[in-house]
Motif scaffolding. Structure first.
Motif, PDB file in Angstrom:
ATOM      1  N   SER A  74      -7.880   2.148   3.809  1.00 56.37           N
ATOM      2  CA  SER A  74      -9.322   1.892   3.850  1.00 56.37           C
ATOM      3  C   SER A  74      -9.981   2.472   2.595  1.00 56.37           C
ATOM      4  O   SER A  74      -9.431   3.342   1.942  1.00 56.37           O
ATOM      5  CB  SER A  74      -9.927   2.565   5.079  1.00 56.37           C
ATOM      6  N   ALA A 112      -8.921  19.026  12.149  1.00 54.09           N
ATOM      7  CA  ALA A 112      -8.888  20.283  11.395  1.00 54.09           C
ATOM      8  C   ALA A 112      -9.934  20.103  10.305  1.00 54.09           C
ATOM      9  O   ALA A 112      -9.734  19.329   9.373  1.00 54.09           O
ATOM     10  CB  ALA A 112      -7.515  20.529  10.785  1.00 54.09           C
ATOM     11  N   GLY A 117       0.829  -1.198   0.000  1.00 54.40           N
ATOM     12  CA  GLY A 117       0.000   0.000   0.000  1.00 54.40           C
ATOM     13  C   GLY A 117       0.863   1.247   0.000  1.00 54.40           C
ATOM     14  O   GLY A 117       1.701   1.427   0.883  1.00 54.40           O
ATOM     15  N   GLY A 118       0.651   2.099  -1.004  1.00 53.04           N
ATOM     16  CA  GLY A 118       1.441   3.336  -1.134  1.00 53.04           C
ATOM     17  C   GLY A 118       0.630   4.566  -0.813  1.00 53.04           C
ATOM     18  O   GLY A 118       0.712   5.573  -1.517  1.00 53.04           O
ATOM     19  N   ALA A 135       0.059  -1.665   4.923  1.00 56.25           N
ATOM     20  CA  ALA A 135      -0.334  -0.245   4.907  1.00 56.25           C
ATOM     21  C   ALA A 135      -1.434  -0.038   3.867  1.00 56.25           C
ATOM     22  O   ALA A 135      -1.406   0.932   3.110  1.00 56.25           O
ATOM     23  CB  ALA A 135       0.883   0.628   4.594  1.00 56.25           C
ATOM     24  N   THR A 136      -2.403  -0.956   3.846  1.00 50.65           N
ATOM     25  CA  THR A 136      -3.387  -0.971   2.756  1.00 50.65           C
ATOM     26  C   THR A 136      -4.599  -0.063   3.000  1.00 50.65           C
ATOM     27  O   THR A 136      -5.496  -0.005   2.155  1.00 50.65           O
ATOM     28  CB  THR A 136      -3.850  -2.424   2.491  1.00 50.65           C
ATOM     29  N   PRO A 168      -1.449  -0.930  -6.278  1.00 49.82           N
ATOM     30  CA  PRO A 168      -2.123  -1.115  -7.573  1.00 49.82           C
ATOM     31  C   PRO A 168      -2.320   0.177  -8.364  1.00 49.82           C
ATOM     32  O   PRO A 168      -2.473   0.133  -9.585  1.00 49.82           O
ATOM     33  CB  PRO A 168      -3.482  -1.722  -7.190  1.00 49.82           C
ATOM     34  N   ALA A 174      -9.023  -2.212   4.460  1.00 50.67           N
ATOM     35  CA  ALA A 174      -8.705  -3.187   3.399  1.00 50.67           C
ATOM     36  C   ALA A 174      -7.738  -4.235   3.942  1.00 50.67           C
ATOM     37  O   ALA A 174      -6.515  -4.059   3.899  1.00 50.67           O
ATOM     38  CB  ALA A 174      -8.069  -2.457   2.211  1.00 50.67           C
ATOM     39  N   VAL A 188     -16.491  14.023   6.690  1.00 50.37           N
ATOM     40  CA  VAL A 188     -16.552  14.033   5.227  1.00 50.37           C
ATOM     41  C   VAL A 188     -17.786  14.802   4.740  1.00 50.37           C
ATOM     42  O   VAL A 188     -17.687  15.681   3.877  1.00 50.37           O
ATOM     43  CB  VAL A 188     -16.531  12.593   4.656  1.00 50.37           C
ATOM     44  N   ASP A 240       0.693  -3.644  -8.402  1.00 49.43           N
ATOM     45  CA  ASP A 240      -0.041  -4.894  -8.250  1.00 49.43           C
ATOM     46  C   ASP A 240      -0.738  -4.836  -6.900  1.00 49.43           C
ATOM     47  O   ASP A 240      -0.566  -3.871  -6.145  1.00 49.43           O
ATOM     48  CB  ASP A 240       0.964  -6.069  -8.302  1.00 49.43           C
ATOM     49  N   TYR A 261      -6.877  -9.725   2.627  1.00 51.14           N
ATOM     50  CA  TYR A 261      -5.780 -10.582   2.154  1.00 51.14           C
ATOM     51  C   TYR A 261      -5.044 -11.310   3.296  1.00 51.14           C
ATOM     52  O   TYR A 261      -4.181 -12.141   3.042  1.00 51.14           O
ATOM     53  CB  TYR A 261      -4.755  -9.732   1.371  1.00 51.14           C
TER      54      TYR A 261
HETATM   55  C1  LIG Z   1     -12.233  13.433   2.448  1.00 47.90           C
HETATM   56  C2  LIG Z   1     -11.215  13.056   3.466  1.00 47.90           C
HETATM   57  C3  LIG Z   1     -10.477  14.047   4.095  1.00 47.90           C
HETATM   58  C4  LIG Z   1      -9.512  13.697   5.029  1.00 47.90           C
HETATM   59  N1  LIG Z   1      -8.816  14.699   5.635  1.00 47.90           N
HETATM   60  C5  LIG Z   1      -7.838  14.389   6.510  1.00 47.90           C
HETATM   61  C6  LIG Z   1      -7.042  15.391   7.115  1.00 47.90           C
HETATM   62  O1  LIG Z   1      -7.264  16.574   6.906  1.00 47.90           O
HETATM   63  N2  LIG Z   1      -6.048  15.029   7.943  1.00 47.90           N
HETATM   64  C7  LIG Z   1      -5.779  13.731   8.207  1.00 47.90           C
HETATM   65  O2  LIG Z   1      -4.832  13.467   8.962  1.00 47.90           O
HETATM   66  N3  LIG Z   1      -6.519  12.726   7.673  1.00 47.90           N
HETATM   67  C8  LIG Z   1      -7.539  13.031   6.828  1.00 47.90           C
HETATM   68  N4  LIG Z   1      -8.294  12.030   6.257  1.00 47.90           N
HETATM   69  C9  LIG Z   1      -8.027  10.612   6.603  1.00 47.90           C
HETATM   70  C10 LIG Z   1      -6.905  10.032   5.742  1.00 47.90           C
HETATM   71  O3  LIG Z   1      -7.203  10.177   4.372  1.00 47.90           O
HETATM   72  C11 LIG Z   1      -6.660   8.559   6.049  1.00 47.90           C
HETATM   73  O4  LIG Z   1      -6.502   8.410   7.427  1.00 47.90           O
HETATM   74  C12 LIG Z   1      -5.421   8.082   5.306  1.00 47.90           C
HETATM   75  O5  LIG Z   1      -5.734   7.960   3.931  1.00 47.90           O
HETATM   76  C13 LIG Z   1      -4.881   6.764   5.836  1.00 47.90           C
HETATM   77  O6  LIG Z   1      -3.657   6.494   5.207  1.00 47.90           O
HETATM   78  P1  LIG Z   1      -3.176   4.986   4.946  1.00 47.90           P
HETATM   79  O7  LIG Z   1      -1.779   5.096   4.449  1.00 47.90           O
HETATM   80  O8  LIG Z   1      -3.456   4.141   6.124  1.00 47.90           O
HETATM   81  O9  LIG Z   1      -4.125   4.423   3.811  1.00 47.90           O
HETATM   82  P2  LIG Z   1      -4.627   4.972   2.412  1.00 47.90           P
HETATM   83  O10 LIG Z   1      -4.317   6.408   2.242  1.00 47.90           O
HETATM   84  O11 LIG Z   1      -6.036   4.505   2.314  1.00 47.90           O
HETATM   85  O12 LIG Z   1      -3.728   4.192   1.360  1.00 47.90           O
HETATM   86  C14 LIG Z   1      -3.792   2.803   1.232  1.00 47.90           C
HETATM   87  C15 LIG Z   1      -3.177   2.408  -0.093  1.00 47.90           C
HETATM   88  O13 LIG Z   1      -3.130   0.976  -0.142  1.00 47.90           O
HETATM   89  C16 LIG Z   1      -3.495   0.541  -1.433  1.00 47.90           C
HETATM   90  N5  LIG Z   1      -4.028  -0.822  -1.303  1.00 47.90           N
HETATM   91  C17 LIG Z   1      -5.264  -1.218  -0.888  1.00 47.90           C
HETATM   92  N6  LIG Z   1      -5.367  -2.555  -0.897  1.00 47.90           N
HETATM   93  C18 LIG Z   1      -4.168  -3.033  -1.316  1.00 47.90           C
HETATM   94  C19 LIG Z   1      -3.647  -4.345  -1.525  1.00 47.90           C
HETATM   95  N7  LIG Z   1      -4.375  -5.446  -1.302  1.00 47.90           N
HETATM   96  N8  LIG Z   1      -2.352  -4.466  -1.950  1.00 47.90           N
HETATM   97  C20 LIG Z   1      -1.584  -3.360  -2.166  1.00 47.90           C
HETATM   98  N9  LIG Z   1      -2.040  -2.099  -1.993  1.00 47.90           N
HETATM   99  C21 LIG Z   1      -3.306  -1.938  -1.566  1.00 47.90           C
HETATM  100  C22 LIG Z   1      -4.517   1.560  -1.901  1.00 47.90           C
HETATM  101  O14 LIG Z   1      -4.589   1.617  -3.334  1.00 47.90           O
HETATM  102  C23 LIG Z   1      -3.979   2.860  -1.304  1.00 47.90           C
HETATM  103  O15 LIG Z   1      -3.142   3.556  -2.196  1.00 47.90           O
HETATM  104  C24 LIG Z   1      -9.280  12.345   5.341  1.00 47.90           C
HETATM  105  C25 LIG Z   1     -10.028  11.340   4.709  1.00 47.90           C
HETATM  106  C26 LIG Z   1     -10.987  11.682   3.781  1.00 47.90           C
HETATM  107  C27 LIG Z   1     -11.766  10.593   3.113  1.00 47.90           C
END
Ligand SMILES: Cc1cc2nc3c(=O)[nH]c(=O)nc-3n(C[C@H](O)[C@H](O)[C@H](O)COP(=O)(O)OP(=O)(O)OC[C@H]3O[C@@H](n4cnc5c(N)ncnc54)[C@H](O)[C@@H]3O)c2cc1C
Length: 358
Positions: free
Chosen positions: A100, A317, A9-10, A97-98, A32, A234, A141, A71, A237
């Motif tokens: 939600s 915020a 997850g990136g 780090a996949t 992916p 997510a 949201v 992938d 897996y």
């Molecule tokens: C509208 C909105 C506004 C927000 N505003 C804020 C804010 O102001 N400040 C804040 O701190 N947070 C905010 N958030 C929350 C924040 O977006 C999430 O907490 C954050 O995206 C989590 O990061 P993450 O790295 O855990 O996962 P994600 O950002 O969800 O990234 C996960 C990645 O994993 C990849 N993935 C999924 N499944 C697989 C798999 N099986 N194999 C490989 N890759 C996979 C996905 O394609 C994705 O790129 C907001 C959320 C939303 C929806």
């Protein structure tokens, strides 16, 4: 041979940990999508054409040594990862780090960035033609989306429906009063303590006029609606010895040093973790820094104690358009529109992530 670290997850967490370990390990980032999605700014990216492009950043310049594999992990057991393509990766360390998913447009459900931009433009066109917008869900949201819509098109009517008794009840009363004050000034209508009897007859984001009835019998006519609830971690897996760490809600249990219980070399960060804190990009980045430090320690022989993570206290915020909004931390108390605009509203932290991705 350097150790191999597979980061699955990136998103905000995954790219941070991958970059932090690029100098000390062979990093393989499995993602992916063809580009990082800055979904913190997604709602501005719907209403403002210029912002649509600022949501997507290619991964080409994130890593100097490591590689990005476009992938999806479909089965992860211990440190063995099966990908959708049928390939497998056997890593020394794994970082889950996949993240939600969330209904579009708050999170983007299209993997190809060109197709995602087309979908955002089409949604903007539908919104532009709508006089009355209905948002289901008065969480961060729904509120942020309402603020963006009113800032972009001050003449549109925006109604939010939510079964909860009040907006963001987890935050202090002073925060909620300031939020309600600004919503009133923006003429965003809140219909709390009820939900729709039936789902609207159109698809979310589709321009089609309808009248819906709430549980209390009130009628709401709108030209478009969006679902602003329904986050899902997510983690489907997880298999073999990792499956036990998955909670009923789909999150992943982690220890203080962010490993899965009983696992020496498998870590989890970001929205998938079952940590008692709000799911935020900021926290995903903080988790990533702790995990990067811990994997570095283990690679270097594990002489030092591992770093532990303290769940973050409640903070928010919440922009209501580029110039409005309200923020809160226990240290600062309630902060109004000017500071919220400075913290998040104006730039939506796009500059910070654009720099990280080179
Ligand atoms: C509208 C909105 C506004 C927000 N505003 C804020 C804010 O102001 N400040 C804040 O701190 N947070 C905010 N958030 C929350 C924040 O977006 C999430 O907490 C954050 O995206 C989590 O990061 P993450 O790295 O855990 O996962 P994600 O950002 O969800 O990234 C996960 C990645 O994993 C990849 N993935 C999924 N499944 C697989 C798999 N099986 N194999 C490989 N890759 C996979 C996905 O394609 C994705 O790129 C907001 C959320 C939303 C929806």
């Amino acid at each position: 041979m350097p150790a191999t670290v597979a980061v699955l997850g990136g998103g905000y967490g995954g790219m941070t940990v991958a970059k932090a370990l690029d100098d000390v390990a062979d990093v393989v980032l499995v993602e992916p999508r063809d580009a990082f999605v800055h979904n913190v700014a997604a709602l501005r990216g719907v209403v403002d054409r210029e912002w649509t492009d600022r949501l997507f950043y290619r991964y080409d310049r994130l890593l100097e040594r490591g590689r990005v594999v476009h992938d999806r992990a479909v089965r992860v057991s211990g440190t063995e990862i099966a990908l959708g393509s049928g390939q497998t990766i056997e890593a020394d360390y794994v970082v889950l780090a996949t993240g939600s998913s969330y209904p579009f447009p708050a999170k983007i459900d299209v993997l190809d960035s060109a197709a995602a931009k087309d979908r955002l433009h089409a949604t903007r066109d539908s919104l532009e033609r709508a006089d009355r917008v209905l948002l289901l869900g008065a969480g961060p949201v729904g509120l942020e989306f309402a603020g963006e819509i009113r800032a972009a098109w001050p003449e549109k009517a925006v109604t939010i429906v939510d079964p909860a008794g009040d907006v963001l009840p987890a935050f202090p009363v002073e925060f909620r009063s300031e939020l309600r004050r600004q919503l009133e000034v923006l003429r965003i209508e809140l219909v709390m303590g009820t939900s729709l009897r039936d789902q609207p007859p159109s698809e979310p984001g589709e321009h089609k006029t309808f009248t819906a009835t709430t549980g209390t019998g009130a009628e709401i006519t709108a030209d478009i609606w969006f679902r602003c609830f329904g986050v899902e971690p997510a983690t489907g897996y997880l298999a073999g010895d990792l499956a036990a760490a998955r909670t009923a809600g789909g999150h992943v249990e982690v220890t203080g040093d962010l490993r899965l219980p009983g696992q020496e070399r498998v870590f989890a960060i970001g929205d998938i973790t079952a940590l008692p804190e709000a799911k935020m990009a900021k926290s995903a980045g903080d988790h990533a820094n702790v995990v990067a430090a811990n994997i570095r320690t283990l690679i270097n022989g594990g002489g030092e104690a591992l770093t532990t993570y303290e769940p973050a206290p409640p903070m928010i915020a919440l922009p209501l358009g580029p110039k409005g909004g309200v923020s809160y931390t226990a240290d600062t108390g309630v902060l109004g529109p000017d500071v919220t605009s400075e913290i998040k509203g104006a730039d939506l932290r796009a500059g910070y992530y654009a720099e990280m991705l080179g």
